[in-house]
Write a protein that holds these residues in place. Structure first.
Motif, PDB file in Angstrom:
ATOM      1  N   HIS A  53      23.822 -15.573 118.137  1.00  0.00           N
ATOM      2  CA  HIS A  53      23.373 -15.070 116.928  1.00  0.00           C
ATOM      3  C   HIS A  53      21.933 -14.788 116.881  1.00  0.00           C
ATOM      4  O   HIS A  53      21.020 -14.881 118.105  1.00  0.00           O
ATOM      5  N   HIS A  55      19.248 -16.597 115.664  1.00  0.00           N
ATOM      6  CA  HIS A  55      18.008 -17.437 115.801  1.00  0.00           C
ATOM      7  C   HIS A  55      17.218 -17.444 116.885  1.00  0.00           C
ATOM      8  O   HIS A  55      17.574 -17.310 118.152  1.00  0.00           O
ATOM      9  N   HIS A  58      17.778 -18.877 120.505  1.00  0.00           N
ATOM     10  CA  HIS A  58      18.771 -18.227 121.243  1.00  0.00           C
ATOM     11  C   HIS A  58      18.316 -16.819 121.625  1.00  0.00           C
ATOM     12  O   HIS A  58      19.147 -16.221 122.513  1.00  0.00           O
ATOM     13  N   HIS A 138      27.853 -20.739 110.923  1.00  0.00           N
ATOM     14  CA  HIS A 138      26.639 -21.069 111.168  1.00  0.00           C
ATOM     15  C   HIS A 138      25.906 -20.356 109.936  1.00  0.00           C
ATOM     16  O   HIS A 138      26.651 -19.538 109.088  1.00  0.00           O
ATOM     17  N   ASP A 159      25.898 -22.570 118.106  1.00  0.00           N
ATOM     18  CA  ASP A 159      25.487 -23.534 116.887  1.00  0.00           C
ATOM     19  C   ASP A 159      26.786 -23.208 115.816  1.00  0.00           C
ATOM     20  O   ASP A 159      27.012 -22.038 115.659  1.00  0.00           O
ATOM     21  N   HIS A 198      25.086 -27.267 111.074  1.00  0.00           N
ATOM     22  CA  HIS A 198      25.101 -27.695 112.483  1.00  0.00           C
ATOM     23  C   HIS A 198      26.035 -29.072 112.337  1.00  0.00           C
ATOM     24  O   HIS A 198      26.439 -29.244 111.298  1.00  0.00           O
TER      25      HIS A 198
HETATM   26 ZN   LIG Z   1      21.094 -21.233 115.199  1.00  0.00          ZN
END
Ligand SMILES: [Zn+2]
Ligand SMILES: [Zn+2]
Length: 253
Positions: A53, A55, A58, A138, A159, A198
């Protein structure tokens, strides 16, 4: 299969590296630590990056990775991700403002990186591995991955809050050797886990009821400042499948 843990967003606070795995030296899964953990010579060997993803923890070393490999590879490195994740990279990162657009450098026909859209539950054959994205739950569109070399497999959930499909896939994978999954916030912050999609240790415990017995479960993504609170909460699950994932760990099957 050789699995190297480049970073796991939850080690000791000092020298903490963000999420990234390296499989057989040539496939990176997430890019939170590529340039922090690997020499340039090792980075040049990466041919495929699969992102879970958008974020930052990552993807944040992707810009420096592209600069390090620029001019040192014969083929473009393929960046595999959901369409929404690639769109975020194009609009917010490789947009010439935060970083040059290496998908057209040095030229559109011979770029440094190439974006490849993935779809969940399609299997991609790269570097002798079958890599299958599985949708998880997520804040933004996100996939976990099943990685299988025909003999051994592991699953990385990335996540996620509560989810079902990836546990179903895990239970239907006879050669599964390990699950890597998350716990991000202590039980007292269940509201924050809910809001940010989360897990807490207690919610991880409920998720693991969905997984068949005897599969090692390696936990990552603990908030470093909350480790001391979260470790007893993980122990209190009394689930001997669980242990923490460690930065720089190397596993082979
Ligand atoms: Zn994330
Ligand atoms: Zn994360």
């Amino acid at each position: 299969m050789e699995l190297r843990i480049l970073g796991c967003s939850g080690g000791e606070a000092d020298g903490e590296r963000l999420t990234g795995l390296l499989v057989n030296g040539c496939v990176a899964i997430d890019a939170g630590s590529i340039t922090a953990a690997l020499s340039v010579d090792e980075q040049v060997l990466i041919q495929h990056v699969f992102l879970s993803h958008s974020h930052l923890d990552h993807i944040c070393t992707l810009p420096f990775f592209t600069k390090n490999i620029f001019g040192r590879t014969h083929e473009a490195v393929e960046i595999h991700a959901l369409p929404e994740t690639l769109d975020a990279l194009r609009r917010h990162l490789f947009n010439d403002e935060l970083w040059p657009d290496f998908s057209v450098i040095p030229s559109p026909n011979d770029p440094t990186i190439r974006y490849t859209e993935i779809q969940d539950e399609q299997t991609y054959d790269v570097c002798g591995l079958q890599i299958t994205p599985i949708r998880v739950n997520h804040l933004v569109p996100c996939v976990g991955y099943k990685v299988d070399d025909g003999k051994n497999a592991f699953i990385f959930t990335s996540d996620t809050a509560e989810t079902d499909r990836i546990w179903e896939v895990a239970n239907a994978t006879p050669n599964l050797r390990m699950i890597i999954t998350e716990a991000s916030f202590p039980n007292e912050q269940a509201w924050l886990a809910e809001a940010s999609k989360h897990l807490t240790p207690a919610r991880l415990g409920a998720e693991l009821q969905k997984l068949r017995p005897r599969i090692p479960v390696r936990v990552y993504h603990l908030t470093p400042g909350d480790r001391a609170t979260m470790l007893p909460q993980l122990l209190a699950l009394h689930d001997d499948r669980i242990s923490l994932l460690a930065q720089d760990e190397r596993l082979s099957w």
